[in-house]
Design an enzyme around this catalytic site. Structure first.
Site, mmCIF file in Angstrom:
data_model
loop_
_atom_site.group_PDB
_atom_site.id
_atom_site.type_symbol
_atom_site.label_atom_id
_atom_site.label_comp_id
_atom_site.label_asym_id
_atom_site.label_seq_id
_atom_site.Cartn_x
_atom_site.Cartn_y
_atom_site.Cartn_z
ATOM 1 N N ASP A 26 0.062 -7.584 1.494
ATOM 2 C CA ASP A 26 0.788 -6.032 1.726
ATOM 3 C C ASP A 26 2.002 -6.098 1.579
ATOM 4 O OD1 ASP A 26 0.118 -3.595 1.713
ATOM 5 O OD2 ASP A 26 0.217 -3.378 4.146
ATOM 6 N N HIS B 197 0.782 -1.417 -0.048
ATOM 7 C CA HIS B 197 0.094 -0.017 0.167
ATOM 8 C C HIS B 197 0.859 1.295 0.095
ATOM 9 C CE1 HIS B 197 0.438 -0.143 4.472
ATOM 10 N NE2 HIS B 197 0.493 1.037 4.517
ATOM 11 N N SER C 10 4.954 2.205 7.926
ATOM 12 C CA SER C 10 4.410 1.218 7.296
ATOM 13 C C SER C 10 5.605 0.794 6.248
ATOM 14 C CB SER C 10 3.037 1.498 6.317
ATOM 15 O OG SER C 10 2.043 1.380 7.124
#
Length: 365
Positions: free
Chosen positions: A131, A101, A216
């Site tokens: 992911d 993402h 992230s």
């Protein structure tokens, strides 16, 4: 008479001397007791237990320079930023792990190193549900590579730390520390980032180390400075604090290896359109039979579901012996199987339960 007086004087002197001596001893005992009283000293040995974090800074140094800030551009405009880390360096190429993402939708991806280098990276591939994304760059002298650990060996309560770029690149290479709070946490996520109903479940490591937007893709490390996970998200709900999550490093590397080898990531599929029972009108199901499950909205012609006899309007409530609560959990459990394997679906049809065996097909997603 004179002798008698001498005798009285002697007695008086003795009495006065006795009292003076007694008074003198009293004064000595009062002001200098330790000089006359023998004391017994008892030594009590107490084990001194100290907890130190000596070495944590060394652990941070092991991974610090391997961490990169990932910047995603769309048509020359910065659209997103996150974190990544170099996990492999071979044959003149350095390979960087990050989250899907972070780079999704980007037309150009740049990675920034602690030494000031900013390099355009190639996206080798990614996977939406896991992911995970893998980037590559041409290697350079003295590039740092993170040491990979083992999340299976990590224990709840162990010290962990994360390195990343929370909120903005101004805070790049921020280190946050906490403990490993839990393992094998099943977290529902929306893989499309549409903020709609969750459509996927990830098995994650839980930590109370601060993880914010921008972290992230960064590493979650143990006290030895070895990467045991990739930070992916933060559970954000009213009244909830200190709950961050990371993808176990074993899972990430499994997908990364397939991406680097240019292997397709294929998952079994049924060939149905589906909704959570909880999201549809109650007129389509009997609450006395089930209030959870997956409602089959449509069946693709000649799909595995169609060939097995699954029909529109069926409600899937179990896969083999596992209860199915939602679309996210159906996918999570379905993807544990291989293409070509047979599974048994328990469905509610016409207010009755029946078992249907399905041979799983192949899907790129």
């Amino acid at each position: 008479m004179k002798k008698k007086n001498n005798w009285l004087v002697k007695i008086l002197v003795i009495i006065i001397t006795f009292f003076l001596g007694a008074f003198g001893m009293y004064l000595l005992f009062h002001f200098y007791p330790n000089e006359f009283i023998k004391t017994t000293n008892t030594t009590k040995v107490v084990k001194d237990v100290s907890i130190t974090d000596t070495g944590l800074s060394e652990a941070v140094n092991k991974v610090y320079d391997a961490v990169v800030v990932v910047q995603t551009y769309v048509r020359k405009e910065l659209s997103a930023s996150g974190t990544g880390f170099v996990y492999k360096n071979e044959d003149g190429k350095a390979y960087i792990l990050t989250n899907n993402h972070v780079i999704s939708g980007g037309t150009k991806i740049y990675v920034n190193f602690t030494n000031g280098k900013k390099i355009e990276a190639e996206v080798l591939g990614s996977d939406t549900y896991a992911d995970i994304a893998v980037l590559s760059i041409d290697s350079f002298d003295d590039i740092s590579v993170a040491t990979l650990g083992n999340s299976d060996n990590a224990k709840v309560g162990d010290t962990v730390f994360a390195v990343g770029a929370p909120l903005d690149s101004v805070y790049s290479w921020t280190v946050t520390r906490g403990i490993l709070s839990g393992k094998n946490r099943l977290i529902e996520v929306d893989s499309s980032n549409s903020n709609s109903t969750s459509d996927w479940v990830m098995s994650s490591i839980q930590t109370d180390a601060a993880i914010n937007s921008g972290n992230s893709g960064g590493p979650l490390c143990d006290a030895n400075g070895e990467v045991i996970g990739i930070t992916s998200m933060k559970l954000v709900k009213s009244g909830v604090e200190g709950m961050g999550f990371a993808i176990p490093i074993e899972t990430a590397i499994d997908y990364a290896d397939k991406i680097v080898k240019n292997e397709d990531i294929k998952r079994p599929y049924l060939g149905i359109s589906m909704y959570n029972v909880s999201d549809i009108n109650k007129k389509y199901y009997d609450e006395s039979i089930t209030t959870t499950g997956v409602y089959v909205a449509d069946v693709e012609k000649n799909s595995p579901a169609d060939k097995a006899g699954i029909k529109k309007g069926d409600i899937i409530v179990k896969l083999n012996d596992t209860d199915i609560e939602s679309v996210a959990y159906l996918k999570y459990n379905l993807y544990k199987f291989n293409i070509g394997e047979k599974v048994t679906l328990t469905v509610v049809r016409d207010d009755e339960k029946q078992n249907i065996e399905v041979t799983l097909g192949e899907s790129g997603n």
